[in-house]
Design a protein around this motif. Structure first.
Motif, mmCIF file in Angstrom:
data_model
loop_
_atom_site.group_PDB
_atom_site.id
_atom_site.type_symbol
_atom_site.label_atom_id
_atom_site.label_comp_id
_atom_site.label_asym_id
_atom_site.label_seq_id
_atom_site.Cartn_x
_atom_site.Cartn_y
_atom_site.Cartn_z
ATOM 1 N N ASN A 75 -7.605 8.837 6.656
ATOM 2 C CA ASN A 75 -8.208 9.355 5.423
ATOM 3 C C ASN A 75 -7.485 8.847 4.183
ATOM 4 N N ASP A 76 -6.225 8.453 4.331
ATOM 5 C CA ASP A 76 -5.432 8.021 3.183
ATOM 6 C C ASP A 76 -5.508 6.517 2.922
ATOM 7 N N VAL A 77 -6.258 5.797 3.756
ATOM 8 C CA VAL A 77 -6.348 4.338 3.564
ATOM 9 C C VAL A 77 -7.805 3.888 3.456
ATOM 10 N N LEU A 78 -8.678 4.810 3.052
ATOM 11 C CA LEU A 78 -10.103 4.477 2.960
ATOM 12 C C LEU A 78 -10.417 3.567 1.775
ATOM 13 N N ASP A 79 -9.407 3.277 0.963
ATOM 14 C CA ASP A 79 -9.612 2.329 -0.131
ATOM 15 C C ASP A 79 -9.663 0.888 0.380
ATOM 16 N N LEU A 80 -9.265 0.665 1.623
ATOM 17 C CA LEU A 80 -9.270 -0.682 2.203
ATOM 18 C C LEU A 80 -10.383 -0.820 3.244
ATOM 19 N N CYS A 84 0.787 3.979 1.557
ATOM 20 C CA CYS A 84 1.021 4.571 2.881
ATOM 21 C C CYS A 84 1.992 3.759 3.738
ATOM 22 N N ASN A 91 -6.396 -7.371 0.975
ATOM 23 C CA ASN A 91 -7.855 -7.392 1.004
ATOM 24 C C ASN A 91 -8.478 -6.574 2.128
ATOM 25 N N HIS A 140 -14.542 10.303 4.013
ATOM 26 C CA HIS A 140 -15.490 9.395 3.361
ATOM 27 C C HIS A 140 -15.825 8.261 4.330
ATOM 28 N N HIS A 151 0.857 -1.190 0.000
ATOM 29 C CA HIS A 151 0.000 0.000 0.000
ATOM 30 C C HIS A 151 0.896 1.244 0.000
ATOM 31 N N GLN A 188 -15.275 1.578 5.196
ATOM 32 C CA GLN A 188 -15.852 0.251 4.994
ATOM 33 C C GLN A 188 -15.442 -0.661 6.160
#
Length: 297
Positions: A186-191, A177, A239, A217, A175, A220
């Motif tokens: 805020n920079d790891v909201l893709d996971l 980061c 994942n 955002h 990742h 999840q």
């Protein structure tokens, strides 16, 4: 006859006598006491001579208590039970039982290692694999004396806030980061985040929600798996991510990296750890010393 009379039976004689009464066998009584038969027979003979009364009628096959023996059996048992109670109530040998929540790994927290070292002779750690809720139940049952937990709602008058455990962010090494010293959520909201159910610790859950709701955002969530290793392997595959208590972030897993959070998120996401104790706990010197230790440190 007074209490200082040399004609009184000894405790050992009464113990040997009761053992023969229970077993109705000199052989069985000697085995129960962990001695050979001759000294047992000698002590019983001396007891009968001291009391100037036969206590058993015996032949090669059977043992029967005399009337005097029956009377002494009841009184001797009561006397020995009373003596056991006195010893138990005044003895310092019984260790204080302390439960520790499985939320943390106390072996990796110097503060608690120092405490356990200083009180090693007086304390014993209860079963390790208990949640805070389970330890509270053990306290209510009287099975333990103290517990170190992450939830003290039912023990407001019998608790101390003693420690705050930081959370560590667990990321896949690939990742972006993972190269940073401190990471902003805020920079790891893709996971998605492996996260616990609210009912397991409502106070801490709500505390974290305040931080999560302030992110740019929605975050999840993924339901936690059965064990940390399974979740770490999912993180290694890219994942998911995790937030682990700092003391639990020790496992070395390929593909995983541990990161601190930025300051304002780190401060708000610390786990409060409490010392709680039974409401009817007797305040012995050692129990008070344990409470004092955490109050002063």
């Amino acid at each position: 006859m007074d209490i200082y009379s040399k004609r009184l039976p000894t405790i050992k004689q009464l113990q040997y006598f009761v053992a023969v009464c229970d077993e109705l066998s000199f052989t069985g009584a000697a085995k129960k006491l962990g001695i050979s038969q001759p000294p047992l027979s000698t002590q019983i003979k001396n007891l009968e001579e001291t009391l100037q009364s036969p206590l058993f009628l015996r032949n090669t096959h059977n043992i029967v208590l005399t009337n005097e023996g029956e009377i002494l059996k009841l009184k001797a048992k009561q006397l020995l039970n009373d003596l056991c109670s006195i010893v138990k109530s005044t003895s310092n040998d019984e260790k204080v039982l302390i439960g520790t929540t499985k939320t943390l790994s106390f072996d990796y927290i110097p503060y608690f290692k120092t405490f356990l070292t200083e009180f090693a002779d007086e304390t014993e750690i209860y079963k390790h694999n208990y949640t805070s809720k389970e330890l509270q139940l053990e306290l209510h049952k009287g099975n333990i004396d103290f517990a170190i937990v992450s939830d003290a709602r039912d023990f407001t008058e019998n608790s101390l806030l003693i420690y705050q455990e930081p959370l560590t962010l667990v990321l896949p090494v690939n990742h972006p980061c993972s190269k940073q010293d401190k990471v902003n959520l805020n920079d790891v909201l893709d996971l998605p985040l492996f996260w616990f159910k609210q009912h397991s610790n409502p106070l801490f859950y709500d505390q974290c929600e305040q931080v999560f709701n302030s992110l740019n955002h929605p975050l999840q969530r993924r339901t936690e798996l059965a064990d940390n290793l399974s979740m770490l392997l999912e993180v290694a595959l890219g994942n998911a991510m995790m937030l682990l208590p700092q003391s639990m972030a020790q496992a070395k897993v390929d593909g995983v990296t541990y990161k601190k959070l930025i300051s304002n998120q780190d401060k708000k996401l610390k786990i409060n750890i409490y010392l709680i104790w039974r409401k009817n706990l007797k305040m012995t010197a050692i129990n008070q010393a344990i409470i004092n230790y955490f109050q002063q440190n």
